[in-house]
Design a protein around this motif. Structure first.
Motif, PDB file in Angstrom:
ATOM      1  N   ASP A 152       0.721  -1.139   0.032  1.00  0.00           N
ATOM      2  CA  ASP A 152      -0.206   0.036  -0.145  1.00  0.00           C
ATOM      3  C   ASP A 152       0.759   1.296   0.093  1.00  0.00           C
ATOM      4  OD1 ASP A 152      -2.480  -1.219  -0.192  1.00  0.00           O
ATOM      5  OD2 ASP A 152      -2.857  -0.901   2.073  1.00  0.00           O
ATOM      6  N   LEU A 153       1.860   1.157   0.823  1.00  0.00           N
ATOM      7  CA  LEU A 153       2.831   2.357   0.850  1.00  0.00           C
ATOM      8  C   LEU A 153       3.633   2.745  -0.376  1.00  0.00           C
ATOM      9  CD1 LEU A 153       4.328   1.906   4.365  1.00  0.00           C
ATOM     10  CD2 LEU A 153       2.988   3.807   3.746  1.00  0.00           C
ATOM     11  N   TRP A 154       3.771   1.561  -1.216  1.00  0.00           N
ATOM     12  CA  TRP A 154       4.442   1.576  -2.402  1.00  0.00           C
ATOM     13  C   TRP A 154       3.637   2.302  -3.360  1.00  0.00           C
ATOM     14  CZ3 TRP A 154       8.927   0.007  -4.746  1.00  0.00           C
ATOM     15  CH2 TRP A 154       9.050  -0.012  -6.035  1.00  0.00           C
ATOM     16  N   ASN A 155       2.286   2.013  -3.336  1.00  0.00           N
ATOM     17  CA  ASN A 155       1.217   2.449  -4.041  1.00  0.00           C
ATOM     18  C   ASN A 155       0.566   3.816  -3.728  1.00  0.00           C
ATOM     19  OD1 ASN A 155       1.125   0.309  -5.755  1.00  0.00           O
ATOM     20  ND2 ASN A 155      -0.044  -0.817  -4.562  1.00  0.00           N
ATOM     21  N   GLY A 156       1.244   4.445  -2.736  1.00  0.00           N
ATOM     22  CA  GLY A 156       0.984   5.745  -2.220  1.00  0.00           C
ATOM     23  C   GLY A 156      -0.025   6.225  -1.276  1.00  0.00           C
ATOM     24  N   VAL A 157      -0.420   4.801  -0.571  1.00  0.00           N
ATOM     25  CA  VAL A 157      -1.494   4.970   0.424  1.00  0.00           C
ATOM     26  C   VAL A 157      -0.805   5.022   1.852  1.00  0.00           C
ATOM     27  CG1 VAL A 157      -3.366   3.711   1.447  1.00  0.00           C
ATOM     28  CG2 VAL A 157      -2.820   3.317  -0.962  1.00  0.00           C
ATOM     29  N   ILE A 158      -1.073   6.438   2.085  1.00  0.00           N
ATOM     30  CA  ILE A 158      -0.318   6.672   3.329  1.00  0.00           C
ATOM     31  C   ILE A 158      -1.085   6.832   4.549  1.00  0.00           C
ATOM     32  CG2 ILE A 158       1.747   7.709   2.179  1.00  0.00           C
ATOM     33  CD1 ILE A 158       0.300  10.516   3.101  1.00  0.00           C
ATOM     34  N   VAL A 159      -2.564   6.554   4.347  1.00  0.00           N
ATOM     35  CA  VAL A 159      -3.405   6.427   5.620  1.00  0.00           C
ATOM     36  C   VAL A 159      -4.049   4.968   5.260  1.00  0.00           C
ATOM     37  CG1 VAL A 159      -5.397   7.149   6.449  1.00  0.00           C
ATOM     38  CG2 VAL A 159      -3.927   8.822   5.654  1.00  0.00           C
ATOM     39  N   GLN A 160      -4.054   4.028   6.147  1.00  0.00           N
ATOM     40  CA  GLN A 160      -4.159   2.634   5.828  1.00  0.00           C
ATOM     41  C   GLN A 160      -4.920   2.324   7.244  1.00  0.00           C
ATOM     42  OE1 GLN A 160      -0.720   0.358   5.100  1.00  0.00           O
ATOM     43  NE2 GLN A 160       0.108   1.779   3.652  1.00  0.00           N
ATOM     44  N   GLN A 161      -5.891   0.989   6.986  1.00  0.00           N
ATOM     45  CA  GLN A 161      -6.448   0.380   8.201  1.00  0.00           C
ATOM     46  C   GLN A 161      -6.515  -1.079   7.879  1.00  0.00           C
ATOM     47  OE1 GLN A 161     -10.291   1.388   9.395  1.00  0.00           O
ATOM     48  NE2 GLN A 161     -10.737   2.596   7.445  1.00  0.00           N
ATOM     49  N   ARG A 162      -6.417  -1.953   8.720  1.00  0.00           N
ATOM     50  CA  ARG A 162      -6.555  -3.389   8.443  1.00  0.00           C
ATOM     51  C   ARG A 162      -6.496  -4.116   9.698  1.00  0.00           C
ATOM     52  NH1 ARG A 162      -2.210  -2.039   5.641  1.00  0.00           N
ATOM     53  NH2 ARG A 162      -2.751  -3.286   3.809  1.00  0.00           N
ATOM     54  N   GLU A 163      -6.835  -5.444   9.633  1.00  0.00           N
ATOM     55  CA  GLU A 163      -6.849  -6.366  11.058  1.00  0.00           C
ATOM     56  C   GLU A 163      -5.608  -7.207  10.897  1.00  0.00           C
ATOM     57  OE1 GLU A 163     -10.496  -8.645  11.366  1.00  0.00           O
ATOM     58  OE2 GLU A 163     -11.712  -6.559  11.445  1.00  0.00           O
ATOM     59  N   VAL A 164      -4.899  -6.990  11.937  1.00  0.00           N
ATOM     60  CA  VAL A 164      -3.748  -7.798  11.983  1.00  0.00           C
ATOM     61  C   VAL A 164      -3.330  -8.576  13.150  1.00  0.00           C
ATOM     62  CG1 VAL A 164      -2.429  -6.107  10.796  1.00  0.00           C
ATOM     63  CG2 VAL A 164      -2.350  -5.883  13.198  1.00  0.00           C
ATOM     64  N   ILE A 165      -2.571  -9.740  13.459  1.00  0.00           N
ATOM     65  CA  ILE A 165      -2.448 -10.478  14.570  1.00  0.00           C
ATOM     66  C   ILE A 165      -1.049  -9.910  15.332  1.00  0.00           C
ATOM     67  CG2 ILE A 165      -1.883 -12.600  15.601  1.00  0.00           C
ATOM     68  CD1 ILE A 165      -4.783 -12.421  14.712  1.00  0.00           C
ATOM     69  N   ASN A 166      -0.911  -9.496  16.742  1.00  0.00           N
ATOM     70  CA  ASN A 166       0.227  -9.234  17.445  1.00  0.00           C
ATOM     71  C   ASN A 166       0.291 -10.129  18.645  1.00  0.00           C
ATOM     72  OD1 ASN A 166       0.110  -5.647  16.931  1.00  0.00           O
ATOM     73  ND2 ASN A 166       0.631  -7.242  15.491  1.00  0.00           N
ATOM     74  N   TYR A 167       1.210 -10.089  19.383  1.00  0.00           N
ATOM     75  CA  TYR A 167       1.299 -10.771  20.623  1.00  0.00           C
ATOM     76  C   TYR A 167       1.782 -10.231  21.812  1.00  0.00           C
ATOM     77  CZ  TYR A 167       0.785 -14.928  17.466  1.00  0.00           C
ATOM     78  OH  TYR A 167       0.628 -15.981  16.585  1.00  0.00           O
ATOM     79  N   SER A 168       1.432 -10.405  23.033  1.00  0.00           N
ATOM     80  CA  SER A 168       1.677  -9.476  24.041  1.00  0.00           C
ATOM     81  C   SER A 168       2.796 -10.383  24.612  1.00  0.00           C
ATOM     82  CB  SER A 168       0.553  -9.558  25.331  1.00  0.00           C
ATOM     83  OG  SER A 168       0.254 -10.727  25.724  1.00  0.00           O
ATOM     84  N   LEU A 169       3.378  -9.526  25.631  1.00  0.00           N
ATOM     85  CA  LEU A 169       4.832 -10.112  25.910  1.00  0.00           C
ATOM     86  C   LEU A 169       4.699 -11.381  26.882  1.00  0.00           C
ATOM     87  CD1 LEU A 169       6.802  -7.106  27.031  1.00  0.00           C
ATOM     88  CD2 LEU A 169       6.626  -8.205  24.985  1.00  0.00           C
ATOM     89  N   ASP A 170       3.215 -11.732  27.351  1.00  0.00           N
ATOM     90  CA  ASP A 170       3.265 -12.977  28.040  1.00  0.00           C
ATOM     91  C   ASP A 170       2.886 -14.101  26.887  1.00  0.00           C
ATOM     92  OD1 ASP A 170       0.423 -12.571  27.240  1.00  0.00           O
ATOM     93  OD2 ASP A 170      -0.097 -11.955  29.326  1.00  0.00           O
ATOM     94  N   GLY A 171       2.740 -13.652  25.657  1.00  0.00           N
ATOM     95  CA  GLY A 171       2.540 -14.911  24.586  1.00  0.00           C
ATOM     96  C   GLY A 171       1.075 -14.837  24.111  1.00  0.00           C
ATOM     97  N   THR A 172       0.344 -14.313  24.792  1.00  0.00           N
ATOM     98  CA  THR A 172      -1.340 -14.112  24.253  1.00  0.00           C
ATOM     99  C   THR A 172      -1.380 -13.571  22.740  1.00  0.00           C
ATOM    100  OG1 THR A 172      -1.620 -13.806  26.817  1.00  0.00           O
ATOM    101  CG2 THR A 172      -3.421 -13.342  24.842  1.00  0.00           C
ATOM    102  N   LEU A 173      -2.264 -14.167  22.123  1.00  0.00           N
ATOM    103  CA  LEU A 173      -2.316 -13.503  20.606  1.00  0.00           C
ATOM    104  C   LEU A 173      -3.473 -12.579  20.817  1.00  0.00           C
ATOM    105  CD1 LEU A 173      -2.983 -15.668  17.551  1.00  0.00           C
ATOM    106  CD2 LEU A 173      -4.651 -14.043  18.306  1.00  0.00           C
ATOM    107  N   ILE A 174      -3.198 -11.406  19.950  1.00  0.00           N
ATOM    108  CA  ILE A 174      -4.011 -10.288  20.344  1.00  0.00           C
ATOM    109  C   ILE A 174      -4.758 -10.025  18.686  1.00  0.00           C
ATOM    110  CG2 ILE A 174      -4.644  -7.962  20.977  1.00  0.00           C
ATOM    111  CD1 ILE A 174      -2.033  -8.321  22.602  1.00  0.00           C
ATOM    112  N   ASN A 175      -5.732 -10.132  18.615  1.00  0.00           N
ATOM    113  CA  ASN A 175      -6.491  -9.528  17.332  1.00  0.00           C
ATOM    114  C   ASN A 175      -6.654  -7.930  17.299  1.00  0.00           C
ATOM    115  OD1 ASN A 175      -8.132 -12.486  17.857  1.00  0.00           O
ATOM    116  ND2 ASN A 175      -7.412 -12.212  15.704  1.00  0.00           N
ATOM    117  N   ILE A 176      -6.085  -7.544  16.216  1.00  0.00           N
ATOM    118  CA  ILE A 176      -5.951  -6.020  16.355  1.00  0.00           C
ATOM    119  C   ILE A 176      -6.683  -5.286  15.106  1.00  0.00           C
ATOM    120  CG2 ILE A 176      -4.301  -4.060  16.122  1.00  0.00           C
ATOM    121  CD1 ILE A 176      -2.576  -5.532  18.253  1.00  0.00           C
ATOM    122  N   HIS A 177      -7.117  -4.204  15.138  1.00  0.00           N
ATOM    123  CA  HIS A 177      -7.661  -3.629  14.159  1.00  0.00           C
ATOM    124  C   HIS A 177      -6.565  -2.108  14.254  1.00  0.00           C
ATOM    125  CE1 HIS A 177      -9.627   0.091  12.153  1.00  0.00           C
ATOM    126  NE2 HIS A 177     -10.156  -1.002  11.307  1.00  0.00           N
TER     127      HIS A 177
END
Length: 490
Positions: A268-293
């Protein structure tokens, strides 16, 4: 008799003093110098300690200061008609907060500092409070007795108010950032921008293909992002005790599934989209999976360098779990945990169009459920159905079969790419697991009647299901005949 003409230099000095754009006071501090000398003679060495014991001494010091002359700007600034009015009302000018500022000035004079700069508070005769930049200079030639001291006062109220408003605005913005209910990250993507520009300079046009061929570029870009700051919600969301710990363990936060979503972000950045939103997966430091917008934005004024980026992260794990559960409920029977009739119908339609063939069908019905419901209650009947679900799920666990509850005590298994021999093997496995289940649950015996049929094309599917149902019904008849039970009690 000829009068002496005035000295031009003295006239110029008088004019400069009188017309200066800042408030000027010519004062006599000799009384203060004599007071200080008397204290020293009495053995005082520490001015601060001396006046701390007797705060009234500060007023005694200021009483020794004599105003000799003030300029026009002074009269205007302090709303005085003339010098006499100003001098007669000095107690209205130098009061309240000013007294807290005068002590350091006196302490500097005590230590021999003959040029002093300080910020203080004064009041005009009309009651206006003014922030003042103060300058005190003992005039040359008067260093021994302080008989002539030039004092300058500059009204810096507007500047102080502007500075205070700016500080309040900055604090307000900081508080909004720190206490925002969503996770906020301030980051620098400038190196990522440079790396992508270098790729363009190499003549790369299809950036997606480039990333597929060079996945290490994604990893490098992730490693070049600099995190400037995060807020308190970020620390809570990612189970971090402080910012330093989080910054040192970013590799534990952004990993695994994050690689693919970050690749899409780069595209998206390559295509000039500098404002974005998407759903991603991150992890907390205790290993818990977090679904994130995630919302990503290159801030205004930084579009050319990407050196200031704001990222907000909202934890949507609960929502995703709720959505998954709702999807589960839409396709599963809550009692037996098997697929429900809705899913079964959809799967039947899909198989009728696409196969694969052959397709084996097992029609299954519980024996004796009505008797259990009538004699022991529906709770006992529900327990029988739950056990039936366990048996069928365990038996077909390794198959790609659709195991569904399609009615009260009716079940069906669709076996794609399976013939009657495979269906017979599954039936025998069900009977084996059923026997083990009855041993584990003493009391009410669980029994099933099963029928098998097979077809090789979609137009045969309905007839196949009917054939399996008839086969099951014949087995059920034999069961009740063997048990000498009325079929109406089934």
């Amino acid at each position: 008799m000829v009068k002496n003409s005035p000295n031009p230099e003295e006239t110029d000095f008088e004019s400069l003093f009188e017309l200066a754009p800042v408030s000027l006071w010519l004062e006599d501090y000799s009384g203060l110098k004599r007071l200080f000398d008397a204290w020293r003679a009495a053995g005082v060495t520490d001015f601060d300690a001396h006046v701390a014991q007797r705060p009234d001494l500060i007023e005694a010091c200021t009483a020794q200061l004599k105003v000799l002359k003030v300029n026009r700007r002074t009269l205007t600034l302090f709303a005085a008609q003339d010098q006499q009015q100003l001098v007669d009302n000095l107690h209205l000018v130098f009061r309240d907060e000013m007294m807290a500022h005068v002590t350091p000035e006196l302490a500097q004079l005590w230590r021999g500092d003959l040029h002093i700069s300080n910020q203080t508070i004064n009041y005009a005769l009309d009651g206006r409070r003014m922030d003042i930049q103060l300058g005190i200079q003992v005039m040359p030639g008067y260093e021994s007795d302080w008989g002539r001291v030039l004092v300058s006062l500059e009204d810096i109220t507007a500047r102080v108010l502007a500075t205070r408003r700016l500080a309040l605005s900055e604090q307000y913005a900081r508080d909004l950032f720190e206490h925002s209910p969503v996770s906020l990250w301030v980051e620098d993507f400038s190196v990522v921008k440079k790396l992508m520009d270098q790729v363009r300079e190499r003549g790369i046009v299809d950036f997606r293909t480039f990333l597929n061929v060079h996945p290490e570029f994604i990893t490098r870009c992730m490693g070049e992002i600099q995190v400037y700051d995060v807020n308190q919600q970020t620390l809570r969301m990612f189970a971090s005790p402080d910012k330093v710990t989080l910054f040192n363990r970013l590799g534990d936060v952004f990993r695994d599934e994050m690689q693919d979503s970050f690749a899409e972000q780069l595209i998206d950045l390559w295509n000039g989209v500098i404002v974005q939103q998407r759903e991603v997966i991150n992890y907390s430091l205790d290993g818990t999976l977090i679904n994130i917008h995630m919302q990503f934005s290159v801030l205004a004024g930084h579009e050319q360098a990407w050196d200031l980026v704001l990222i907000s992260l909202v934890d949507i794990t609960a929502r995703k779990k709720a959505e998954a559960y709702m999807e589960y409920l839409g396709k599963h029977d809550t009692l037996t945990k098997l697929r429900n009739r809705t899913f079964y119908v959809e799967e039947l339609n899909r198989l009728s169009r696409k196969g694969p063939w052959p397709l084996a069908v097992l029609a299954i019905d519980l024996n004796g459920l009505k008797v259990v419901n009538d004699e022991q209650g529906h709770a006992a009947g529900d327990e029988m159905l739950r056990r039936a679900g366990e048996v069928l799920a365990e038996s077909a666990e390794e198959d790609s079969s659709c195991v569904a509850r399609i009615g009260g005590d009716e079940f069906i298994i669709l076996m794609p790419a399976a013939d009657e021999r495979a269906a017979q093997a599954l039936k025998e496995r069900i009977l084996s697991v059923l026997e083990l289940n009855n041993q584990f649950y003493p009391g009410q015996t669980l029994s099933m009647s099963m029928g098998i049929a097979c077809c090789h094309a979609g137009h045969q599917l309905e007839a196949c299901i009917n054939a399996a149902d008839r086969d099951m019904y014949e087995e059920k008849v034999r069961y009740y005949e063997d048990m000498q039970l009325d079929r109406r009690m089934r």
